[in-house]
Design a protein around this motif. Structure first.
Motif, mmCIF file in Angstrom:
data_model
loop_
_atom_site.group_PDB
_atom_site.id
_atom_site.type_symbol
_atom_site.label_atom_id
_atom_site.label_comp_id
_atom_site.label_asym_id
_atom_site.label_seq_id
_atom_site.Cartn_x
_atom_site.Cartn_y
_atom_site.Cartn_z
ATOM 1 N N SER A 162 0.827 -1.193 0.000
ATOM 2 C CA SER A 162 0.000 0.000 0.000
ATOM 3 C C SER A 162 0.866 1.250 0.000
ATOM 4 O O SER A 162 2.058 1.199 -0.300
ATOM 5 C CB SER A 162 -0.943 -0.022 1.205
ATOM 6 O OG SER A 162 -1.908 1.010 1.122
ATOM 7 N N PHE A 163 0.244 2.385 0.381
ATOM 8 C CA PHE A 163 0.908 3.677 0.296
ATOM 9 C C PHE A 163 0.432 4.569 1.434
ATOM 10 O O PHE A 163 -0.761 4.613 1.724
ATOM 11 C CB PHE A 163 0.576 4.344 -1.043
ATOM 12 C CG PHE A 163 1.557 5.397 -1.477
ATOM 13 C CD1 PHE A 163 2.503 5.130 -2.454
ATOM 14 C CD2 PHE A 163 1.545 6.656 -0.907
ATOM 15 C CE1 PHE A 163 3.408 6.097 -2.857
ATOM 16 C CE2 PHE A 163 2.441 7.623 -1.292
ATOM 17 C CZ PHE A 163 3.383 7.348 -2.277
ATOM 18 N N ASP A 164 1.342 5.261 2.068
ATOM 19 C CA ASP A 164 1.107 6.291 3.100
ATOM 20 C C ASP A 164 1.787 5.981 4.431
ATOM 21 O O ASP A 164 2.195 6.890 5.132
ATOM 22 C CB ASP A 164 -0.382 6.543 3.392
ATOM 23 C CG ASP A 164 -1.004 7.520 2.420
ATOM 24 O OD1 ASP A 164 -0.250 8.126 1.644
ATOM 25 O OD2 ASP A 164 -2.242 7.661 2.413
ATOM 26 N N ASP A 165 1.855 4.693 4.828
ATOM 27 C CA ASP A 165 2.338 4.308 6.152
ATOM 28 C C ASP A 165 1.573 5.050 7.244
ATOM 29 O O ASP A 165 2.138 5.700 8.115
ATOM 30 C CB ASP A 165 3.850 4.565 6.297
ATOM 31 C CG ASP A 165 4.426 3.916 7.560
ATOM 32 O OD1 ASP A 165 3.907 2.863 7.965
ATOM 33 O OD2 ASP A 165 5.395 4.463 8.132
ATOM 34 N N GLU A 166 0.265 4.897 7.197
ATOM 35 C CA GLU A 166 -0.575 5.554 8.191
ATOM 36 C C GLU A 166 -0.449 4.866 9.554
ATOM 37 O O GLU A 166 -0.040 3.712 9.648
ATOM 38 C CB GLU A 166 -2.037 5.535 7.736
ATOM 39 C CG GLU A 166 -2.312 6.452 6.568
ATOM 40 C CD GLU A 166 -3.798 6.733 6.416
ATOM 41 O OE1 GLU A 166 -4.603 6.105 7.133
ATOM 42 O OE2 GLU A 166 -4.144 7.589 5.583
ATOM 43 N N GLU A 167 -0.851 5.600 10.571
ATOM 44 C CA GLU A 167 -0.800 5.071 11.936
ATOM 45 C C GLU A 167 -1.608 3.774 12.024
ATOM 46 O O GLU A 167 -2.736 3.693 11.556
ATOM 47 C CB GLU A 167 -1.369 6.101 12.914
ATOM 48 C CG GLU A 167 -1.287 5.686 14.367
ATOM 49 C CD GLU A 167 -1.798 6.762 15.305
ATOM 50 O OE1 GLU A 167 -1.812 6.519 16.522
ATOM 51 O OE2 GLU A 167 -2.191 7.843 14.811
ATOM 52 N N GLY A 168 -1.022 2.769 12.611
ATOM 53 C CA GLY A 168 -1.688 1.483 12.770
ATOM 54 C C GLY A 168 -1.349 0.478 11.692
ATOM 55 O O GLY A 168 -1.652 -0.706 11.837
ATOM 56 N N SER A 169 -0.700 0.911 10.615
ATOM 57 C CA SER A 169 -0.387 -0.025 9.530
ATOM 58 C C SER A 169 0.596 -1.098 9.979
ATOM 59 O O SER A 169 0.561 -2.225 9.479
ATOM 60 C CB SER A 169 0.180 0.735 8.325
ATOM 61 O OG SER A 169 -0.817 1.549 7.738
ATOM 62 N N HIS A 170 1.452 -0.760 10.918
ATOM 63 C CA HIS A 170 2.421 -1.747 11.415
ATOM 64 C C HIS A 170 1.791 -2.707 12.416
ATOM 65 O O HIS A 170 2.409 -3.710 12.788
ATOM 66 C CB HIS A 170 3.618 -1.033 12.057
ATOM 67 C CG HIS A 170 3.270 -0.269 13.303
ATOM 68 N ND1 HIS A 170 2.504 0.875 13.272
ATOM 69 C CD2 HIS A 170 3.564 -0.495 14.608
ATOM 70 C CE1 HIS A 170 2.346 1.322 14.515
ATOM 71 N NE2 HIS A 170 2.973 0.512 15.338
ATOM 72 N N CYS A 171 0.554 -2.411 12.847
ATOM 73 C CA CYS A 171 -0.107 -3.256 13.845
ATOM 74 C C CYS A 171 -1.116 -4.223 13.219
ATOM 75 O O CYS A 171 -1.739 -5.004 13.945
ATOM 76 C CB CYS A 171 -0.836 -2.381 14.867
ATOM 77 S SG CYS A 171 0.260 -1.321 15.831
ATOM 78 N N LEU A 172 -1.303 -4.153 11.914
ATOM 79 C CA LEU A 172 -2.231 -5.080 11.263
ATOM 80 C C LEU A 172 -1.687 -6.504 11.326
ATOM 81 O O LEU A 172 -0.515 -6.722 11.616
ATOM 82 C CB LEU A 172 -2.435 -4.669 9.799
ATOM 83 C CG LEU A 172 -3.073 -3.306 9.542
ATOM 84 C CD1 LEU A 172 -3.132 -3.034 8.047
ATOM 85 C CD2 LEU A 172 -4.466 -3.231 10.140
ATOM 86 N N THR A 173 -2.534 -7.459 11.038
ATOM 87 C CA THR A 173 -2.114 -8.857 10.952
ATOM 88 C C THR A 173 -2.391 -9.362 9.549
ATOM 89 O O THR A 173 -3.539 -9.600 9.195
ATOM 90 C CB THR A 173 -2.862 -9.743 11.974
ATOM 91 O OG1 THR A 173 -2.671 -9.216 13.283
ATOM 92 C CG2 THR A 173 -2.327 -11.163 11.921
ATOM 93 N N PRO A 174 -1.359 -9.477 8.701
ATOM 94 C CA PRO A 174 0.044 -9.183 8.981
ATOM 95 C C PRO A 174 0.339 -7.682 8.862
ATOM 96 O O PRO A 174 -0.431 -6.960 8.225
ATOM 97 C CB PRO A 174 0.776 -9.962 7.872
ATOM 98 C CG PRO A 174 -0.187 -9.922 6.730
ATOM 99 C CD PRO A 174 -1.563 -10.021 7.348
ATOM 100 N N PRO A 175 1.467 -7.223 9.446
ATOM 101 C CA PRO A 175 1.848 -5.820 9.304
ATOM 102 C C PRO A 175 2.010 -5.436 7.831
ATOM 103 O O PRO A 175 2.453 -6.240 7.014
ATOM 104 C CB PRO A 175 3.189 -5.745 10.048
ATOM 105 C CG PRO A 175 3.148 -6.884 11.017
ATOM 106 C CD PRO A 175 2.394 -7.973 10.315
ATOM 107 N N LEU A 176 1.641 -4.204 7.512
ATOM 108 C CA LEU A 176 1.489 -3.781 6.122
ATOM 109 C C LEU A 176 2.789 -3.240 5.524
ATOM 110 O O LEU A 176 3.413 -2.322 6.079
ATOM 111 C CB LEU A 176 0.411 -2.700 6.045
ATOM 112 C CG LEU A 176 -0.015 -2.223 4.652
ATOM 113 C CD1 LEU A 176 -0.591 -3.368 3.842
ATOM 114 C CD2 LEU A 176 -1.037 -1.085 4.794
ATOM 115 N N THR A 177 3.174 -3.793 4.391
ATOM 116 C CA THR A 177 4.271 -3.241 3.597
ATOM 117 C C THR A 177 3.731 -2.029 2.858
ATOM 118 O O THR A 177 2.716 -2.113 2.165
ATOM 119 C CB THR A 177 4.796 -4.278 2.590
ATOM 120 O OG1 THR A 177 5.395 -5.358 3.306
ATOM 121 C CG2 THR A 177 5.839 -3.668 1.664
#
Length: 269
Positions: A162-177
């Protein structure tokens, strides 16, 4: 003056807003560019290109779908153009059925567009894909649960970037590239331009493009998070033991990673 607020305004409304402050030096930072006002923006083309090339070269994905964003909105159009160009560059067919195109801006702004988009791809357009690219992290946040409910595993069945690296993207399952927007660099460019105007220097009324070309690799694309890899294979030793722990870890690296992947597949959101 930074006009991030003007992202929510039509062009004529934004101009009226500017005119209220016209005696002051103005630098535009955001979506609107106006004649006579220096404008700092980010170009998302290279960042999106890097993300899609990563899917192709690193993960071997060939059937790549795309969730487009706002119509006639330059940042989203640039990211979509990168998608079209990369497919052509790698000789991959462009299939309209693999593009979720909103009917209008209201559909993006007033619905959970990521959810609507993935349902459109799967149910209406009968799309077949092994990777999915979204124009905005918010869309990825919305569509990921729908994929999981349907038994489509990310990243095993479908890689997701995806695009933006918004808050919470690293906490998804799986974490978002994802590709981060260079907010700091944009702010620095805008501040330098504004200070130059305050010092009386001649500043060209031009668009300053800040490139967006960094990819934050996490697990949704199929990569192991670099931090996890570092923990597994990093230099660790125990005193009083003939064989250092890092030697043992390196020898067992593949089996450890396999166990971690299996655990991730069975994790619950």
């Amino acid at each position: 003056i930074q006009d991030l607020m003007c992202n929510l305004l039509e062009r004529d409304e934004a101009r009226q807003f500017y005119e209220r402050y016209r005696p002051l030096p103005i630098v535009s930072l955001g979506r609107q560019s106006m004649e006579g006002i220096p404008y700092v923006r980010s170009s998302g083309y290279e960042g999106m290109r890097k993300a899609i090339v990563h899917l192709i070269e690193v993960h071997g994905r060939r059937r790549i779908a795309f969730v487009k964003g706002l119509p006639n909105y330059r940042p989203h159009d640039e990211r979509y153009q990168a998608y079209v160009d990369v497919l052509a560059e790698y000789g991959l067919p462009f299939d309209p059925a693999r593009v979720a195109m909103p009917r209008d801006a209201a559909e993006v702004e007033q619905t959970d567009w990521g959810l609507v988009a993935v349902r459109r791809l799967l149910d209406e357009q009968d799309s077949d894909f092994d990777a999915l690219v979204t124009n905005d992290d918010r869309f990825a946040h919305n569509l990921l649960p729908e994929l999981q409910v349907r038994g489509i595993r990310v990243p095993d069945d479908v890689a997701l970037v995806s695009f933006d690296d918004e808050e919470g993207s690293h906490c998804l399952t799986p974490p978002l590239t994802t590709v981060p927007i260079p907010i700091y660099e944009m702010g620095r460019q805008a501040a330098e331009t504004l200070l130059a105007k305050l010092e009386g220097e001649k500043v060209l009324d031009q668009v300053v493009d800040v490139p967006t070309d960094r990819l934050i690799v996490r697990q949704s694309c199929g990569c192991l998070d670099p931090k996890v890899t570092q923990v597994v294979a990093g230099p660790v030793a125990r005193t009083g033991v003939t064989e250092p722990l890092e030697v043992s870890l390196v020898e067992q690296r593949e089996s450890i990673l396999a166990e971690m992947r299996r655990a991730a597949e069975h994790s619950v959101v």
